[in-house]
Design an enzyme around this catalytic site. Structure first.
Site, PDB file in Angstrom:
ATOM      1  N   GLY A 116       0.804  -1.211   0.000  1.00 35.52           N
ATOM      2  CA  GLY A 116       0.000   0.000   0.000  1.00 35.52           C
ATOM      3  C   GLY A 116       0.833   1.254   0.000  1.00 35.52           C
ATOM      4  O   GLY A 116       1.561   1.552  -0.939  1.00 35.52           O
ATOM      5  N   GLY A 117       0.719   2.017   1.102  1.00 37.44           N
ATOM      6  CA  GLY A 117       1.353   3.323   1.161  1.00 37.44           C
ATOM      7  C   GLY A 117       0.413   4.400   0.641  1.00 37.44           C
ATOM      8  O   GLY A 117      -0.562   4.138  -0.070  1.00 37.44           O
ATOM      9  N   GLU A 165      -4.111   3.393   3.478  1.00 40.63           N
ATOM     10  CA  GLU A 165      -4.359   4.701   4.103  1.00 40.63           C
ATOM     11  C   GLU A 165      -5.569   5.395   3.474  1.00 40.63           C
ATOM     12  O   GLU A 165      -5.399   6.269   2.642  1.00 40.63           O
ATOM     13  CB  GLU A 165      -3.109   5.569   3.987  1.00 40.63           C
ATOM     14  CG  GLU A 165      -1.880   4.960   4.634  1.00 40.63           C
ATOM     15  CD  GLU A 165      -0.654   5.858   4.549  1.00 40.63           C
ATOM     16  OE1 GLU A 165      -0.809   7.103   4.540  1.00 40.63           O
ATOM     17  OE2 GLU A 165       0.451   5.314   4.475  1.00 40.63           O
ATOM     18  N   TYR A 166      -6.791   5.099   3.912  1.00 32.05           N
ATOM     19  CA  TYR A 166      -7.206   4.169   4.970  1.00 32.05           C
ATOM     20  C   TYR A 166      -8.511   3.545   4.502  1.00 32.05           C
ATOM     21  O   TYR A 166      -9.235   4.156   3.705  1.00 32.05           O
ATOM     22  CB  TYR A 166      -7.451   4.905   6.300  1.00 32.05           C
ATOM     23  CG  TYR A 166      -6.245   5.636   6.822  1.00 32.05           C
ATOM     24  CD1 TYR A 166      -5.313   4.972   7.633  1.00 32.05           C
ATOM     25  CD2 TYR A 166      -6.021   6.954   6.492  1.00 32.05           C
ATOM     26  CE1 TYR A 166      -4.207   5.645   8.121  1.00 32.05           C
ATOM     27  CE2 TYR A 166      -4.906   7.622   6.970  1.00 32.05           C
ATOM     28  CZ  TYR A 166      -3.994   6.978   7.772  1.00 32.05           C
ATOM     29  OH  TYR A 166      -2.889   7.626   8.232  1.00 32.05           O
ATOM     30  N   MET A 231       1.119   5.534  12.819  1.00 34.49           N
ATOM     31  CA  MET A 231       1.750   6.593  12.044  1.00 34.49           C
ATOM     32  C   MET A 231       1.523   7.920  12.774  1.00 34.49           C
ATOM     33  O   MET A 231       0.786   8.798  12.317  1.00 34.49           O
ATOM     34  CB  MET A 231       1.189   6.611  10.620  1.00 34.49           C
ATOM     35  CG  MET A 231       1.619   5.413   9.798  1.00 34.49           C
ATOM     36  SD  MET A 231       1.046   5.457   8.077  1.00 34.49           S
ATOM     37  CE  MET A 231      -0.665   4.973   8.289  1.00 34.49           C
ATOM     38  N   TYR A 233       2.646  10.800  13.164  1.00 36.36           N
ATOM     39  CA  TYR A 233       3.312  11.963  12.576  1.00 36.36           C
ATOM     40  C   TYR A 233       2.371  12.524  11.526  1.00 36.36           C
ATOM     41  O   TYR A 233       1.273  11.985  11.321  1.00 36.36           O
ATOM     42  CB  TYR A 233       4.675  11.603  11.982  1.00 36.36           C
ATOM     43  CG  TYR A 233       4.765  10.236  11.356  1.00 36.36           C
ATOM     44  CD1 TYR A 233       4.177   9.969  10.124  1.00 36.36           C
ATOM     45  CD2 TYR A 233       5.432   9.196  11.995  1.00 36.36           C
ATOM     46  CE1 TYR A 233       4.261   8.716   9.543  1.00 36.36           C
ATOM     47  CE2 TYR A 233       5.515   7.929  11.422  1.00 36.36           C
ATOM     48  CZ  TYR A 233       4.932   7.696  10.201  1.00 36.36           C
ATOM     49  OH  TYR A 233       5.003   6.445   9.633  1.00 36.36           O
ATOM     50  N   TRP A 423       9.654   6.281   9.972  1.00 37.20           N
ATOM     51  CA  TRP A 423       9.640   6.540   8.530  1.00 37.20           C
ATOM     52  C   TRP A 423      10.691   7.618   8.262  1.00 37.20           C
ATOM     53  O   TRP A 423      10.548   8.729   8.746  1.00 37.20           O
ATOM     54  CB  TRP A 423       8.256   7.028   8.090  1.00 37.20           C
ATOM     55  CG  TRP A 423       8.231   7.316   6.632  1.00 37.20           C
ATOM     56  CD1 TRP A 423       8.458   8.512   6.026  1.00 37.20           C
ATOM     57  CD2 TRP A 423       7.977   6.384   5.574  1.00 37.20           C
ATOM     58  NE1 TRP A 423       8.380   8.393   4.649  1.00 37.20           N
ATOM     59  CE2 TRP A 423       8.082   7.097   4.359  1.00 37.20           C
ATOM     60  CE3 TRP A 423       7.683   5.017   5.551  1.00 37.20           C
ATOM     61  CZ2 TRP A 423       7.887   6.479   3.130  1.00 37.20           C
ATOM     62  CZ3 TRP A 423       7.496   4.414   4.325  1.00 37.20           C
ATOM     63  CH2 TRP A 423       7.593   5.136   3.134  1.00 37.20           C
TER      64      TRP A 423
END
Length: 458
Positions: A116-117, A165-166, A231, A233, A423
């Site tokens: 994904g990403g 995401e997501y 995640m 951040y 990351w």
């Protein structure tokens, strides 16, 4: 009939905790999970085009990691886990082989691939429909799970990390079903390798807003996982009205607050006013502490949660000079694909080459700070994170350094969390300063100088 979400709200972790039972979390060792990013062009011209080839992961650095997540794999047009379109198979296999070779000296190191990403799976991505379609029916979920497990075994990976995401609220139950199927298959595979079982993780939202997409399903999701990588951040950025920290641990009395979206979700489910005020007060600061607290209140055990930290910073331009640029108005392009002046971030030559001055790696920020360019470093003892301010150019840069990571390590230890994720590996300096700081912080006692008081805790 009341929504089952209200049941989750009122009974909380004491009842939901038994739902989690698959993770291999008996060890007291904290995990250190580093994402390793290679873009399509870098893979196809590897290693010449790679800004951070595998060879840069020295034995010393590898020894400080428990996991490396290769980023990213995508879903192909047939709904299967596959290399992204245009990636040359032989070049990718070479990268994978080099990653696997790191385990020769560190056999406990796990190499996972991440599916994904943001680029491949966000709501505006051209390929996001593949993710939604792939979970829509039992047949599609089985096809995707089969292909991901086959990909894992073919290239010698030690598990699967899913970074969608997501999933939307209407995808959430199907997402649980996908994870359940992958877990079923991994359980079968693990009968053949009990000493180092395959693992299943996801990269989950580190902000309250995106949690709302599947907050009611969180216990069922995490039940299938070894770890949930937060995640934590990108909590603030140029898409907002005022400059703010990228990944603040705690809040500050002067910062802009946000409405708590989980409050509306709970209210719609029938929660009482007393429950809303106690569990989901609003407005709140967008902080790591707020996100972790909401996960815990959903019944997610801390021992499965991995705290994410950024090895990069976010820059704001034409910032009002009061308060050294913090919590001030600014003028900076907010479109995802930047079209403005690429040279705005003074001293970041590689940002200019990338044509993206709004983001800089820790290594680049250190170069900027060490050169006589006019940047001044400040540190917030409330939020526990630093920032840079350029008083002449009115540039504000929020980032993390070794000092802020010490506070975050102390926090995750205090919460009993599983460890830390970051990351990404290529954004550290060549000495591995941030990775080294994480490693030392996890294996050593919390220094006396580190106090988690002073900020606005959730």
């Amino acid at each position: 009939m009341r929504h089952p979400f209200l049941f989750n709200l009122l009974l909380l972790s004491a009842i939901l905790m038994p739902l989690t039972g698959f993770a291999n979390t008996s060890s007291r060792q904290h995990v250190v999970i580093g994402y390793y990013l290679l873009e399509k062009e870098q893979i196809n011209h590897y290693p010449e085009a790679a800004e951070f080839p595998v060879s840069y992961i020295t034995p010393r650095k590898a020894a400080m990691l428990t996991h490396i997540n290769f980023s990213f794999i995508n879903i192909n047009a047939n709904g299967e886990c596959d290399l992204p379109e245009g990636v040359e198979t032989d070049k990718a296999a070479k990268v994978f082989s080099e990653l696997m070779a790191l385990k020769k000296h560190h056999p406990k190191l796990r190499i996972l691939f991440s599916l994904g990403g943001w680029t491949y799976s966000n709501d505006s991505s051209p390929t996001v429909t593949r993710y939604r379609d792939a979970v829509s029916t039992p047949e599609q979920r089985l096809k995707l799970a089969n292909s991901c497990v086959a990909f894992m075994k073919h290239y010698g990976f030690d598990g699967i990390d899913i970074d969608w995401e997501y999933p939307r609220p209407q995808d959430a139950d199907q997402f649980v079903a996908l994870l359940t199927e992958i877990r079923r298959q991994l359980t079968q595979e693990n009968l053949q390798r009990p000493k180092k079982p395959y693992q299943l993780t996801i990269a989950g939202p580190g902000d309250v807003a995106n949690m709302t997409r599947y907050y009611p399903q969180l216990p069922a999701i995490v039940a299938q996982l070894d770890y949930l990588n937060l995640m934590s951040y990108d909590l603030n950025g140029v898409w907002q009205a005022r400059s703010n920290h990228n990944a603040p641990l705690f809040g500050h009395p002067d910062e802009p607050l946000i409405s708590n979206p989980l409050r509306s979700l709970a209210s719609a489910a029938g929660a009482s006013q007393v429950s809303l005020d106690k569990l989901f007060p609003s407005p709140i600061a967008s902080t790591i502490d707020a996100a972790v607290t909401h996960y815990l209140r959903a019944g997610i055990p801390a021992k499965k949660m991995v705290l994410g930290v950024p090895f990069y910073g976010r820059a704001f331009f034409q910032v009002t000079p009061e308060n050294d640029g913090l919590y001030q108005t600014f003028v900076t392009e907010s479109a995802e694909n930047y079209q403005g002046d690429p040279a705005l971030l003074i001293g970041c030559d590689s940002c200019t080459r990338r044509k993206e001055p709004r983001m800089a790696s820790y290594a680049e920020i250190q170069t900027m700070l060490k050169a006589p360019l006019g940047y001044v470093r400040y540190f917030s003892h409330e939020t526990k994170v630093p920032w840079l301010w350029h008083p002449e150019k009115h540039i504000f840069v929020s980032y993390d350094d070794t000092v802020s990571l010490d506070y975050k390590i102390a926090y995750l230890k205090q919460q009993g969390m599983a460890g830390v994720m970051f990351w990404h590996l290529g954004q550290d300096d060549r000495q591995g300063s941030l990775l080294g700081s994480l490693h030392r912080g996890l294996v050593q006692p919390v220094p006396r100088r580190i106090s988690l008081s002073g900020g606005l805790h959730y």
